[in-house]
Design a protein around this motif. Structure first.
Motif, PDB file in Angstrom:
ATOM      1  N   TYR A 161       0.967  -1.154   0.143  1.00  0.00           N
ATOM      2  CA  TYR A 161      -0.031   0.113  -0.091  1.00  0.00           C
ATOM      3  C   TYR A 161       0.861   1.211  -0.138  1.00  0.00           C
ATOM      4  CZ  TYR A 161      -4.594  -1.961   0.413  1.00  0.00           C
ATOM      5  OH  TYR A 161      -5.545  -2.956   0.535  1.00  0.00           O
ATOM      6  N   MET A 162       0.614   2.045  -0.728  1.00  0.00           N
ATOM      7  CA  MET A 162       1.047   3.599  -0.658  1.00  0.00           C
ATOM      8  C   MET A 162       0.137   4.648  -0.682  1.00  0.00           C
ATOM      9  SD  MET A 162       3.783   2.888  -3.910  1.00  0.00           S
ATOM     10  CE  MET A 162       4.758   1.704  -3.757  1.00  0.00           C
ATOM     11  N   ILE A 163      -0.106   5.077   0.549  1.00  0.00           N
ATOM     12  CA  ILE A 163      -1.041   6.059   0.945  1.00  0.00           C
ATOM     13  C   ILE A 163      -0.510   7.504   0.813  1.00  0.00           C
ATOM     14  CG2 ILE A 163      -2.836   6.639   2.481  1.00  0.00           C
ATOM     15  CD1 ILE A 163      -3.353   4.134   1.188  1.00  0.00           C
ATOM     16  N   PHE A 164      -0.997   8.464   0.226  1.00  0.00           N
ATOM     17  CA  PHE A 164      -0.787   9.940   0.125  1.00  0.00           C
ATOM     18  C   PHE A 164      -1.804  10.556   1.087  1.00  0.00           C
ATOM     19  CE2 PHE A 164       1.079   8.017  -3.673  1.00  0.00           C
ATOM     20  CZ  PHE A 164       2.281   8.558  -3.598  1.00  0.00           C
ATOM     21  N   LEU A 165      -1.187  11.539   1.737  1.00  0.00           N
ATOM     22  CA  LEU A 165      -2.041  12.610   2.310  1.00  0.00           C
ATOM     23  C   LEU A 165      -2.698  13.465   1.169  1.00  0.00           C
ATOM     24  CD1 LEU A 165      -0.435  13.742   5.674  1.00  0.00           C
ATOM     25  CD2 LEU A 165      -2.244  12.228   5.381  1.00  0.00           C
ATOM     26  N   ALA A 166      -3.747  14.002   1.181  1.00  0.00           N
ATOM     27  CA  ALA A 166      -4.278  14.948   0.072  1.00  0.00           C
ATOM     28  C   ALA A 166      -5.320  15.843   0.431  1.00  0.00           C
ATOM     29  CB  ALA A 166      -4.821  13.948  -1.029  1.00  0.00           C
ATOM     30  N   LYS A 167      -5.635  16.793  -0.207  1.00  0.00           N
ATOM     31  CA  LYS A 167      -6.920  17.549   0.215  1.00  0.00           C
ATOM     32  C   LYS A 167      -7.586  17.944  -1.072  1.00  0.00           C
ATOM     33  CE  LYS A 167      -4.118  21.847  -1.027  1.00  0.00           C
ATOM     34  NZ  LYS A 167      -3.393  23.150  -0.170  1.00  0.00           N
ATOM     35  N   LEU A 168      -8.931  18.138  -0.804  1.00  0.00           N
ATOM     36  CA  LEU A 168      -9.774  18.596  -1.755  1.00  0.00           C
ATOM     37  C   LEU A 168      -9.597  19.796  -2.377  1.00  0.00           C
ATOM     38  CD1 LEU A 168     -13.255  17.587   0.195  1.00  0.00           C
ATOM     39  CD2 LEU A 168     -12.118  16.097  -1.606  1.00  0.00           C
ATOM     40  N   LYS A 169      -9.585  19.615  -4.020  1.00  0.00           N
ATOM     41  CA  LYS A 169      -9.479  21.087  -4.551  1.00  0.00           C
ATOM     42  C   LYS A 169     -10.876  21.974  -4.400  1.00  0.00           C
ATOM     43  CE  LYS A 169      -6.009  19.553  -8.105  1.00  0.00           C
ATOM     44  NZ  LYS A 169      -6.061  19.279  -9.608  1.00  0.00           N
ATOM     45  N   LYS A 170     -11.915  21.003  -4.238  1.00  0.00           N
ATOM     46  CA  LYS A 170     -13.204  21.821  -4.060  1.00  0.00           C
ATOM     47  C   LYS A 170     -13.971  21.027  -2.931  1.00  0.00           C
ATOM     48  CE  LYS A 170     -13.281  23.000  -9.042  1.00  0.00           C
ATOM     49  NZ  LYS A 170     -13.845  22.800 -10.360  1.00  0.00           N
ATOM     50  N   PRO A 171     -14.613  21.703  -2.406  1.00  0.00           N
ATOM     51  CA  PRO A 171     -15.367  20.546  -1.152  1.00  0.00           C
ATOM     52  C   PRO A 171     -16.631  19.850  -1.751  1.00  0.00           C
ATOM     53  CG  PRO A 171     -16.100  23.028  -1.142  1.00  0.00           C
ATOM     54  CD  PRO A 171     -15.191  22.794  -2.178  1.00  0.00           C
ATOM     55  N   HIS A 172     -16.269  19.022  -2.737  1.00  0.00           N
ATOM     56  CA  HIS A 172     -17.196  18.367  -3.401  1.00  0.00           C
ATOM     57  C   HIS A 172     -16.615  16.661  -3.493  1.00  0.00           C
ATOM     58  CE1 HIS A 172     -19.098  21.981  -4.358  1.00  0.00           C
ATOM     59  NE2 HIS A 172     -18.217  22.133  -5.593  1.00  0.00           N
ATOM     60  N   PHE A 173     -17.554  15.850  -3.134  1.00  0.00           N
ATOM     61  CA  PHE A 173     -17.425  14.453  -3.316  1.00  0.00           C
ATOM     62  C   PHE A 173     -18.803  13.630  -3.201  1.00  0.00           C
ATOM     63  CE2 PHE A 173     -17.042  15.636   1.031  1.00  0.00           C
ATOM     64  CZ  PHE A 173     -18.006  14.775   1.536  1.00  0.00           C
ATOM     65  N   SER A 174     -18.731  12.391  -3.926  1.00  0.00           N
ATOM     66  CA  SER A 174     -19.981  11.578  -4.003  1.00  0.00           C
ATOM     67  C   SER A 174     -19.504  10.231  -4.395  1.00  0.00           C
ATOM     68  CB  SER A 174     -20.989  12.195  -4.983  1.00  0.00           C
ATOM     69  OG  SER A 174     -20.553  12.279  -6.178  1.00  0.00           O
ATOM     70  N   PRO A 175     -20.261   9.205  -4.015  1.00  0.00           N
ATOM     71  CA  PRO A 175     -20.086   7.973  -4.202  1.00  0.00           C
ATOM     72  C   PRO A 175     -19.841   7.480  -5.815  1.00  0.00           C
ATOM     73  CG  PRO A 175     -22.060   7.993  -3.044  1.00  0.00           C
ATOM     74  CD  PRO A 175     -21.611   9.483  -3.151  1.00  0.00           C
ATOM     75  N   GLY A 176     -18.882   6.947  -5.998  1.00  0.00           N
ATOM     76  CA  GLY A 176     -18.708   6.491  -7.457  1.00  0.00           C
ATOM     77  C   GLY A 176     -19.354   5.035  -7.637  1.00  0.00           C
ATOM     78  N   PRO A 177     -18.939   4.370  -8.690  1.00  0.00           N
ATOM     79  CA  PRO A 177     -19.901   3.032  -8.604  1.00  0.00           C
ATOM     80  C   PRO A 177     -19.395   1.969  -7.806  1.00  0.00           C
ATOM     81  CG  PRO A 177     -19.003   3.953 -10.763  1.00  0.00           C
ATOM     82  CD  PRO A 177     -18.379   4.676  -9.900  1.00  0.00           C
TER      83      PRO A 177
END
Lengths: 269, 269
Positions: free
Chosen positions: B185-201
């Motif tokens: 596993y290679m896990i990166f810290l990240a941040k949202l570019k915009k405060p939007h997210f929703s479930p993919g398939p």
């Protein structure tokens, strides 16, 4: 098993909290140039201490590795022997080899290359390759990670195989992705448990080099140039960091030019 | 593509310069115990802040992944269709599938799983899995690295696929090897570019969790328990580090017990 080749690609971004170098794709190459030791045109091993070139340096390709992502070369199912078709499976986006008999998909994934940067008496241990590609050129002991071992274990094993050196891992030093050939290098800093080493079957010579004597002009792969360049920079700045980056082939350059790369998305602790 | 499973193994050593935890194999388990948040027996998502258990926690296996290293399942050459034999090639030490017609060797290597730990308003983004294995359990967006992309690019892609979230990478956070099932596993810290997210398939739900609300009792894989536990520890201690470690299945425990592991060779910046 020694590494069979090297090369490069990429895209991306990166930011805060760590000491991050900005996007280093070609279009941003004037920003924050990353410098590496200038290759010495003299074929002797002595490296000129300065001046330093900008980031465009090594890489060397192996045709066998370049084809690592060629899905069309997979013509048969390795499990049932059926013929494959090449199509994008439902719900996926990539072309895959799909068995026309049993329906199984032959996924291809990048491989990890693990190795050690061994510090001893302010020197580093390099091996001269006794196999192709890059026969006669210098490398860190490294090779493909095997199933059933951790990256750390694999790095220790490769070091024993190629340099007959029993080492103790100090810390992770670098993760370098080379997307074009589907490889990721994971290099650990290590130290000799005993001051003994000798060439294994895939090496013709093993030698300790002081930092000023590292044979940058006779290295085997771009990954080795990047790793050793970062290491030299770190040591001169005080101590080793952990680095992440992507080695990308510079467009239009010869596959055999191991200095024709950019280091993109470089992040370090 | 989401991760299909998880598990563990190992051996090794480790030392200086970084803040290194000593050898954490089972025989050394009384030394420097690594603690993780205590799983809450209450099925609600609320995690009890303390007490904390010792290192023995999650892992969950998928039978398909457990066979990732089964060389004997390779019965045909994927390039020429010839039958394979299973033998140790000259100069090697491992059993390989070798084509009896063309002589080529089908090497099997560990796979990289790349993903993002997304920080937003002091919360982290998790996805509820809408596929097997671990359907209905929570995970970081993560999946197999593809040939042609860097680990960073793959982590960004998987996050878009599974959470419809456009992220910017902050830094590498963890490399966690799981040798038994041939995964890293290679896990990166990240941040949202915009405060939007929703479930993919492949997700039924995506949700931001404050650190005290992370559903440690409803996580999908041991790798997620380790990653999120380390992250919570880091944040409580001040800031995230970079971690390397090996997740090893605890002998004699059920493959479905994602808490039956040790974290070995743990090193961090």
């Amino acid at each position: 098993m020694m590494v069979k080749g090297i090369q490069l690609q990429l895209c991306g971004f990166v930011t805060q909290r760590w000491n991050l170098k900005p996007i280093t794709s070609l279009s941003f190459s004037s920003l924050s140039p990353i410098s590496y030791p200038n290759p010495n045109p003299n074929p002797s091993l002595k490296l000129l201490p300065t001046p330093r070139t900008t980031r465009f340096a090594p890489f060397r390709a192996s045709s066998s590795l370049q084809s690592s992502g060629n899905v069309r070369s997979i013509k048969f199912c390795q499990w049932c022997g059926g013929s494959t078709k090449h199509d994008i499976p439902d719900g996926e986006e990539k072309l895959r080899a799909i068995c026309t008999l049993c329906g199984r998909i032959a996924y291809q994934n990048p491989k990890m290359v693990v190795g050690c940067l061994i510090e001893h008496d302010n020197k580093v241990l390099l091996c001269k390759r006794n196999i192709q590609p890059s026969h006669g050129l210098w490398t860190l002991p490294a090779g493909y990670l095997e199933i059933g071992e951790s990256a750390l274990e694999g790095a220790v094993r490769e070091t024993m195989e190629e340099a007959n050196a029993d080492v103790e891992i100090i810390s992770p030093f670098a993760q370098l992705d080379i997307p074009l050939i589907g490889q990721t290098y994971m290099i650990f800093l290590a130290k000799l448990k005993k001051p003994h080493f000798s060439p294994g079957p895939e090496s013709s010579e093993c030698q300790l080099f002081s930092l000023d004597d590292i044979p940058f002009n006779s290295l085997s792969f771009s990954s080795m140039v990047v790793t050793l360049s970062l290491y030299v920079e770190d040591i001169k700045a005080g101590k080793p960091k952990f680095h992440y980056g992507t080695i990308k082939k510079r467009p239009g350059t010869s596959p055999s030019d191991i200095r024709a790369y950019t280091l993109d998305h470089h992040m370090h602790t």
